[in-house]
Design a protein around this motif. Sequence first.
Motif, short mmCIF file in Angstrom:
data_model
loop_
_atom_site.label_atom_id
_atom_site.label_comp_id
_atom_site.label_asym_id
_atom_site.label_seq_id
_atom_site.Cartn_x
_atom_site.Cartn_y
_atom_site.Cartn_z
N ARG A 53 0.83 -1.21 0.00
CA ARG A 53 0.00 0.00 0.00
C ARG A 53 0.86 1.26 0.00
N ILE A 54 1.93 1.25 0.80
CA ILE A 54 2.84 2.41 0.84
C ILE A 54 3.40 2.68 -0.54
N ALA A 55 3.81 1.63 -1.24
CA ALA A 55 4.39 1.78 -2.59
C ALA A 55 3.38 2.45 -3.52
N GLN A 56 2.13 1.99 -3.47
CA GLN A 56 1.09 2.54 -4.34
C GLN A 56 0.82 4.01 -4.02
N VAL A 57 0.68 4.32 -2.74
CA VAL A 57 0.35 5.69 -2.34
C VAL A 57 1.54 6.62 -2.54
N ALA A 58 2.75 6.14 -2.24
CA ALA A 58 3.95 6.97 -2.44
C ALA A 58 4.10 7.37 -3.90
N ALA A 59 3.81 6.45 -4.81
CA ALA A 59 3.89 6.76 -6.24
C ALA A 59 2.88 7.85 -6.59
N GLY A 60 1.67 7.76 -6.01
CA GLY A 60 0.65 8.77 -6.27
C GLY A 60 1.05 10.14 -5.74
N ILE A 61 1.62 10.18 -4.54
CA ILE A 61 2.06 11.47 -3.96
C ILE A 61 3.21 12.06 -4.77
N ALA A 62 4.15 11.22 -5.17
CA ALA A 62 5.27 11.71 -5.99
C ALA A 62 4.76 12.30 -7.29
N ASP A 63 3.73 11.66 -7.87
CA ASP A 63 3.13 12.17 -9.11
C ASP A 63 2.49 13.54 -8.86
N MET A 64 1.80 13.70 -7.72
CA MET A 64 1.21 15.00 -7.36
C MET A 64 2.28 16.08 -7.27
N LEU A 65 3.47 15.69 -6.81
CA LEU A 65 4.55 16.65 -6.58
C LEU A 65 5.47 16.79 -7.78
N GLY A 66 5.15 16.08 -8.88
CA GLY A 66 5.97 16.17 -10.08
C GLY A 66 7.33 15.52 -9.92
N SER A 67 7.42 14.52 -9.05
CA SER A 67 8.69 13.83 -8.81
C SER A 67 8.66 12.46 -9.50
N ASP A 68 9.78 11.73 -9.36
CA ASP A 68 9.92 10.42 -9.99
C ASP A 68 9.09 9.40 -9.20
N LYS A 69 7.93 9.03 -9.74
CA LYS A 69 7.06 8.13 -8.98
C LYS A 69 7.59 6.70 -8.96
N GLU A 70 8.45 6.34 -9.92
CA GLU A 70 9.04 4.99 -9.89
C GLU A 70 10.01 4.83 -8.74
N ILE A 71 10.79 5.90 -8.48
CA ILE A 71 11.70 5.88 -7.33
C ILE A 71 10.89 5.75 -6.04
N ALA A 72 9.84 6.55 -5.91
CA ALA A 72 9.01 6.53 -4.70
C ALA A 72 8.34 5.17 -4.54
N GLN A 73 7.85 4.61 -5.63
CA GLN A 73 7.17 3.30 -5.55
C GLN A 73 8.15 2.20 -5.14
N ARG A 74 9.34 2.22 -5.73
CA ARG A 74 10.35 1.20 -5.39
C ARG A 74 10.77 1.35 -3.92
N ALA A 75 10.98 2.58 -3.49
CA ALA A 75 11.37 2.81 -2.08
C ALA A 75 10.27 2.36 -1.14
N GLY A 76 9.02 2.64 -1.50
CA GLY A 76 7.90 2.21 -0.67
C GLY A 76 7.82 0.69 -0.58
N PHE A 77 8.08 0.02 -1.69
CA PHE A 77 8.04 -1.44 -1.73
C PHE A 77 9.11 -2.05 -0.83
N LEU A 78 10.29 -1.40 -0.78
CA LEU A 78 11.42 -1.95 -0.02
C LEU A 78 11.58 -1.37 1.38
N CYS A 79 10.78 -0.36 1.74
CA CYS A 79 11.08 0.44 2.93
C CYS A 79 11.03 -0.35 4.23
N LYS A 80 10.28 -1.43 4.30
CA LYS A 80 10.18 -2.21 5.53
C LYS A 80 10.99 -3.50 5.49
N ALA A 81 11.69 -3.75 4.38
CA ALA A 81 12.37 -5.04 4.21
C ALA A 81 13.46 -5.29 5.24
N ASP A 82 14.11 -4.23 5.72
CA ASP A 82 15.20 -4.45 6.69
C ASP A 82 14.69 -4.89 8.06
#
Length: 688
Positions: free
Chosen positions: A366-395
């Motif tokens: 869910r974080i990956a999906q929403v982070a991509a949407g927020i990055a898109d709202m802000l005109g940023s790289d949504k693929e970076i945000a989505q990938r980071a959201g997908f991996l953010c809890k892996a550690d």
Amino acid sequence: MQYATLLVEIGTEELPPKALKGLSETFAQNLAQQLTDNTLKHGAVQCFATPRRLAIQIQDVAAQQEDQVVEKRGPSVDVAFDGDGNPTKAAQGWARSNGISVDQAERLKTDKGEWLLYKAEVKGQPLSALLADFVQRALEQLPVAKPMRWGNGNVHFIRPVHTVTLMYGDELIAGEVLGIASANKLLGHRFHCPQGIQLMHADEYEETLESAWVIADFAKRRARIEDGIRVQAQQAGGQVRADEALLDEVTALVEWPVALTASFDKGFLDVPKEPLIVTMKDDQRYFPLEDQQGQLLPHFVFITNIDSKDPEQVILGNERVVRPRLADAQFFYETDKKTALEERVNALDNVLFQKKLGSIKDKSDRIAQVAAGIADMLGSDKEIAQRAGFLCKADLVSQMVLEFPETQGVMGMHYARNDNEAEGVAEAIYEHYLPRFSGDALPQTIPGCAVALADKLDSLVGIFGIGQVPKGDRDPFALRRAAIGLLRIIVEKDLPLDLNDLVQLSRKSFGDLLTSESVHDDVVEFLLGRFRPWYQDQGISVDVIQAVLARRPTAPVDFDQRVHAVAAFRKLEEAQALAAANKRVANILAKLDSPVATKIDSGLLSASEEIALVKALEEAELRANDALKHNNYTGALKALAALQKPVDAFFDNVMVNAEDDAVRTNRQAILQRLRELFLQIADISVLN
């Protein structure tokens, strides 16, 4: 009246270090309050605290309470005597309870009547007869969560008590506190002066203990530790990062601090510095050394509680202790690097986030999906945000984070770099936990902001969506902290985001998991409600915040601009009169049966004051609207402040509720126009 210094000391087993300072200060406040409440004059109060004692030294304490005259009012004269002037049973009973006859009572005359009165002089008691009880009560009022019981008695305290000392000048006050009789023997340093030492005068407390290898003053001991650390760090060619909490804790662990420097194998520096710092600080209470660039050095400063004749042996002992902990961190790091973060994500399916909301893996999706949407709202790289959201809890399932939970996020960043993920992904993984506490740093990258916002939104929307709203002190998912963090990121990073859009985006990511139909409104209201404590912490008055909340702007940056504009407006000379006028206008309009239009018929204007007000309204509206085009709320309110004199003149000289219906409606339209001009920014009628 005799005055002297009072010294109270409670000698104990080692007290909890993180609670020591608070216990000491509260004990001093409690005892001083006991003296004040019981009319015992006193001067300055100083508290002392070491691992084995709580003590208070109070200057110029009176040896005896002040004499007091106590007035006891009896029944009114009408009730006290019958028609023949004889005392009634009520009067006789009152007099008897005070040990007098009715005819010995005085009279108290007031504008409300006359009463019987008895004045009794109460002689003050000596301090020596009261002190032990005062100390006992002051100790009982300490915030002790889990008191201990020791020996065969039923006495409870935070730690077993060995000595109690109550000294008044050079006099030992007899008494018993926590089952221990007062004596003038103090505990000395556990190793350097185990036999203890006698206190001969309350004024000599600090000097006496220092001769017994104890620095009793917490602040002096802390300053000595700071100086020792600084000298040791300079000699080792490094510096120590400020850590106030660790300094306080170490100060609470020692009575005679000595700073020494030890080293560890340089090979451990191949491990990221964060887990090494965590194990040195949290596990061993060491102070790691860094160079000027912030890189960890293979040295640390530690504080020992003894002045050893052979410090090298003390240093070697501490080096032996820390080596296996650093070796563990090294092992975990090398082992974790063999498994990519992406390969760990599926293991998050076995870690529960919340029973109704699924696993941490579900949350990450869910974080990956929403982070991509927020990055898109802000005109940023949504693929970076989505990938980071997908991996953010892996550690969270890495060995390092399982052993050192404080390193979550930062280890994810290091492992992402080891996996050759994009640098933006690595940074966002670390930043998504920010801010972790009040005053903490914020994410510096837009993808980091996007993932941080998505994570906090997921918790807020998810928990509200299943009906588990924070109540009172209960907030197991730290939603209040998440809300403040979310607002801080948006406001302080000046992000053009609206809470409605964010909550809607997060809500969609849950599919049909949520059961609350009002989740959207509930979360937005909860977030808006967090503005009040946040701004109050900044010194902004409640009425200013309420004035903006009344308009419910849901874009946090816009909300912030309005608050600061209203706060500035409130300081203007015109503000008080305009706030009162707006309140009057609001009350008038609220009584009408139907809404009033803002169209003003100039042909119906007759009084010079209403003509002047309409002209001023048109001019202020032009200037305010020009400022509002640029969200310049301060400028808009400043333009509207010019309305104060024409508004006051209007209310002083014009009858709003004129007999003529058309004139009355036209004047109501003037007020509606005035009201709506201000409401574009805030409801200033709530300003005090």
